[in-house]
Design a protein around this motif. Structure first.
Motif, mmCIF file in Angstrom:
data_model
loop_
_atom_site.group_PDB
_atom_site.id
_atom_site.type_symbol
_atom_site.label_atom_id
_atom_site.label_comp_id
_atom_site.label_asym_id
_atom_site.label_seq_id
_atom_site.Cartn_x
_atom_site.Cartn_y
_atom_site.Cartn_z
ATOM 1 N N PRO A 55 -9.716 29.114 8.528
ATOM 2 C CA PRO A 55 -10.642 28.029 8.890
ATOM 3 C C PRO A 55 -11.285 27.312 7.710
ATOM 4 N N PRO A 56 -11.703 27.996 6.626
ATOM 5 C CA PRO A 56 -12.302 27.260 5.505
ATOM 6 C C PRO A 56 -11.360 26.279 4.818
ATOM 7 N N VAL A 57 -10.038 26.523 4.893
ATOM 8 C CA VAL A 57 -9.084 25.636 4.216
ATOM 9 C C VAL A 57 -8.332 24.754 5.210
ATOM 10 N N LEU A 58 -8.718 24.791 6.478
ATOM 11 C CA LEU A 58 -7.992 24.035 7.499
ATOM 12 C C LEU A 58 -8.116 22.530 7.274
ATOM 13 N N LEU A 59 -9.306 22.065 6.914
ATOM 14 C CA LEU A 59 -9.501 20.627 6.693
ATOM 15 C C LEU A 59 -8.693 20.127 5.496
ATOM 16 N N PRO A 60 -8.731 20.817 4.326
ATOM 17 C CA PRO A 60 -7.848 20.378 3.232
ATOM 18 C C PRO A 60 -6.371 20.429 3.599
ATOM 19 N N ALA A 61 -5.961 21.449 4.348
ATOM 20 C CA ALA A 61 -4.559 21.551 4.757
ATOM 21 C C ALA A 61 -4.164 20.393 5.653
ATOM 22 N N LEU A 62 -5.049 20.028 6.573
ATOM 23 C CA LEU A 62 -4.777 18.908 7.477
ATOM 24 C C LEU A 62 -4.696 17.598 6.707
ATOM 25 N N ALA A 63 -5.626 17.392 5.773
ATOM 26 C CA ALA A 63 -5.603 16.165 4.969
ATOM 27 C C ALA A 63 -4.325 16.086 4.137
ATOM 28 N N LEU A 64 -3.939 17.209 3.554
ATOM 29 C CA LEU A 64 -2.716 17.246 2.754
ATOM 30 C C LEU A 64 -1.490 17.007 3.627
ATOM 31 N N ALA A 65 -1.508 17.531 4.845
ATOM 32 C CA ALA A 65 -0.395 17.321 5.773
ATOM 33 C C ALA A 65 -0.256 15.848 6.142
ATOM 34 N N VAL A 66 -1.372 15.175 6.367
ATOM 35 C CA VAL A 66 -1.331 13.748 6.713
ATOM 36 C C VAL A 66 -0.764 12.931 5.556
ATOM 37 N N VAL A 67 -1.284 13.197 4.340
ATOM 38 C CA VAL A 67 -0.835 12.437 3.169
ATOM 39 C C VAL A 67 0.655 12.646 2.914
ATOM 40 N N THR A 68 1.096 13.901 2.929
ATOM 41 C CA THR A 68 2.501 14.178 2.597
ATOM 42 C C THR A 68 3.448 13.839 3.748
ATOM 43 N N THR A 69 2.942 13.707 4.956
ATOM 44 C CA THR A 69 3.764 13.159 6.040
ATOM 45 C C THR A 69 4.101 11.704 5.736
ATOM 46 N N LEU A 70 3.097 10.948 5.317
ATOM 47 C CA LEU A 70 3.316 9.538 4.979
ATOM 48 C C LEU A 70 4.223 9.384 3.761
ATOM 49 N N THR A 71 4.039 10.251 2.760
ATOM 50 C CA THR A 71 4.874 10.132 1.558
ATOM 51 C C THR A 71 6.328 10.515 1.839
ATOM 52 N N LYS A 72 6.546 11.499 2.714
ATOM 53 C CA LYS A 72 7.922 11.856 3.067
ATOM 54 C C LYS A 72 8.586 10.740 3.860
ATOM 55 N N ILE A 73 7.843 10.137 4.771
ATOM 56 C CA ILE A 73 8.401 9.014 5.525
ATOM 57 C C ILE A 73 8.756 7.884 4.571
ATOM 58 N N GLY A 74 7.865 7.625 3.595
ATOM 59 C CA GLY A 74 8.149 6.602 2.591
ATOM 60 C C GLY A 74 9.366 6.937 1.751
ATOM 61 N N THR A 75 9.515 8.212 1.408
ATOM 62 C CA THR A 75 10.677 8.654 0.628
ATOM 63 C C THR A 75 11.982 8.386 1.383
ATOM 64 N N GLY A 76 12.025 8.830 2.639
ATOM 65 C CA GLY A 76 13.232 8.644 3.431
ATOM 66 C C GLY A 76 13.549 7.178 3.665
ATOM 67 N N TYR A 77 12.522 6.380 3.912
ATOM 68 C CA TYR A 77 12.718 4.946 4.143
ATOM 69 C C TYR A 77 13.321 4.293 2.899
ATOM 70 N N TRP A 78 12.752 4.604 1.725
ATOM 71 C CA TRP A 78 13.229 3.992 0.475
ATOM 72 C C TRP A 78 14.658 4.412 0.182
ATOM 73 N N ALA A 79 14.944 5.703 0.334
ATOM 74 C CA ALA A 79 16.281 6.210 0.030
ATOM 75 C C ALA A 79 17.324 5.614 0.971
ATOM 76 N N ALA A 80 16.976 5.490 2.254
ATOM 77 C CA ALA A 80 17.919 4.924 3.217
ATOM 78 C C ALA A 80 18.124 3.433 2.979
ATOM 79 N N ARG A 81 17.068 2.738 2.589
ATOM 80 C CA ARG A 81 17.217 1.316 2.268
ATOM 81 C C ARG A 81 18.137 1.132 1.063
ATOM 82 N N ARG A 82 17.994 2.018 0.070
ATOM 83 C CA ARG A 82 18.853 1.968 -1.113
ATOM 84 C C ARG A 82 20.314 2.179 -0.744
#
Length: 412
Positions: A288-315
């Motif tokens: 529980p004490p690290v749940l909020l940082p884990a959730l924030a990190l999950a949101v950020v890296t979800t967006l970055t992974k989507i961006g990674t896949g989008y860029w690579a597929a466009r290439r």
């Protein structure tokens, strides 16, 4: 006798529970990894039923599980596949590393955990789950899509990068200085390069030496060879997991296919034990004490992974819809993230790192299949509402998205 009976009862209960959880996950059609982690939390310190007599055996089983996970991953690819992917898709690999490792490193530094923990958490957020993603692609019927070779190429580059990353982490966690760490890295790179050269030039001869028409003999030789190489790699201060991965790469053809079929049940068993073992070393009260940082990190890296896949597929000139599908599919984290975090937990560098990694993987291993399924339709609807041209295929039709069977890597 009493301790033996206790061990059999405890370990049998664990295996039975894992089997039931696996069946439940199968009915719900999602990865069993989060359920295995939760089982580990239940059996560990602070859980409902702490283990006693079987904990040492579970620890050994967990180490074998990591070795088998990496061996099976190596069996999926040939050395020529890896060389080809390095030459063609290395820019996507660099973008993937930059966008997804940096958030983990930044989070560790912001939490005041220090540079070593930053390197570890960078790996946790960087590597996607090959196992979960492969299953999702099969479940969604996307193995023949045009974006699938792009996804697999990124996964191959991530897997190969572990041959460099894991020795670095191992040296840092062991407290090795710059000179010792450089030697460890040089040894790891030298071994990896040697194995790749041998696999490319003499892979058929190696496979012929290991080959056997008797499944029992093939299983014993491949498993024994893998454990020996993993042990030698550990003696050279190179990760045992990397040694197992390189053995898998060196084997090809019918030997790889036969070994894959024989070792799959063992991998599933010991990999499940590994996830339980990781949960055993995580106190549920510490999540529980690290749940909020884990959730924030999950949101950020979800967006970055989507961006990674989008860029690579466009290439790769994939249609816009295929780009969104590629990005959404790459979100899931799993076995590699837990392997990396497990090294840190064993070394004891930061007590909160293990709980944060557990929460992070639990979030993304559940979210990953959902983003794989819904990122493209959500993006298409949003684009239509906003009146942007992204909703229409920009490079390739929906039918063309399913005509890349010849472009996929040889295995899987």
């Amino acid at each position: 006798m009493h301790s033996s009976a206790t061990f059999l009862t405890e370990f049998g209960s664990i295996i039975l529970a894992l089997g039931l959880l696996g069946r439940l996950a199968g009915r719900l059609r999602f990865s069993p990894i989060p359920l295995y982690l939760l089982a580990g939390l239940a059996f560990g310190e602070g859980g409902l039923l702490p283990l006693g007599a079987s904990e040492d055996f579970v620890a050994i089983g967990a180490e074998i599980g990591v070795i088998l996970l990496l061996l099976m991953l190596g069996l999926e690819y040939t050395a020529s596949d890896l060389v080809s992917n390095l030459r063609t898709h290395y820019p996507a690999g660099l973008v993937d590393a930059a966008l997804n490792a940096l958030p983990g490193a930044a989070a560790a530094l912001l939490l005041g955990w220090g540079p070593v923990a930053a390197v570890v958490l960078a790996g946790v957020t960087w590597i996607s789950s090959s196992g979960v993603i492969a299953k999702v692609l099969g479940d969604l019927g996307r193995l023949g899509n045009r974006e699938t070779p792009v996804i697999l190429s990124i996964l191959v580059l991530e897997d190969l990068s572990m041959a460099v990353y894991l020795p670095i982490v191992t040296a840092l966690l062991a407290g090795a200085g710059l000179a010792a760490g450089s030697v460890t890295l040089a040894v790891a790179l030298g071994v990896a390069a040697l194995v790749l050269v041998l696999a490319v030039r003499y892979g058929r001869h190696i496979s012929r030496f290991v080959s056997s028409d008797d499944p029992e003999k093939l299983l014993l030789v491949v498993l024994g060879l893998t454990l020996v190489v993993a042990g030698l790699a550990q003696q050279l201060q190179v990760s045992a997991a990397v040694g197992a991965f390189l053995v898998g790469i060196a084997l090809s053809g019918e030997v790889a296919e036969g070994a894959h079929g024989l070792l799959a049940p063992l991998r599933d068993l010991f990999a499940a034990v590994f996830f339980v073992f990781f949960g055993l070393h995580t106190d549920p009260a510490s999540i529980p004490p690290v749940l909020l940082p884990a959730l924030a990190l999950a949101v950020v890296t979800t967006l970055t992974k989507i961006g990674t896949g989008y860029w690579a597929a466009r290439r790769a000139h994939v249609s816009v819809r295929g780009r969104w599908r590629a990005g959404g599919t790459l979100v899931a984290r799993g076995e590699f993230s837990i392997v990396i975090a497990g090294l840190a937990v064993t070394s004891g560098i930061e007590p909160s790192l293990g709980p944060l990694a557990t929460a992070y993987v639990l979030i993304l291993v559940v979210l990953g299949p959902l983003t794989a399924r819904f990122t493209e339709p959500v993006a298409t609807r949003l684009s239509a509402l906003l009146g942007t041209p992204a909703a229409a295929p920009a490079a390739g039709t929906a039918e063309q998205d399913r005509t890349a069977g010849q472009d996929t890597v040889a295995r899987p």
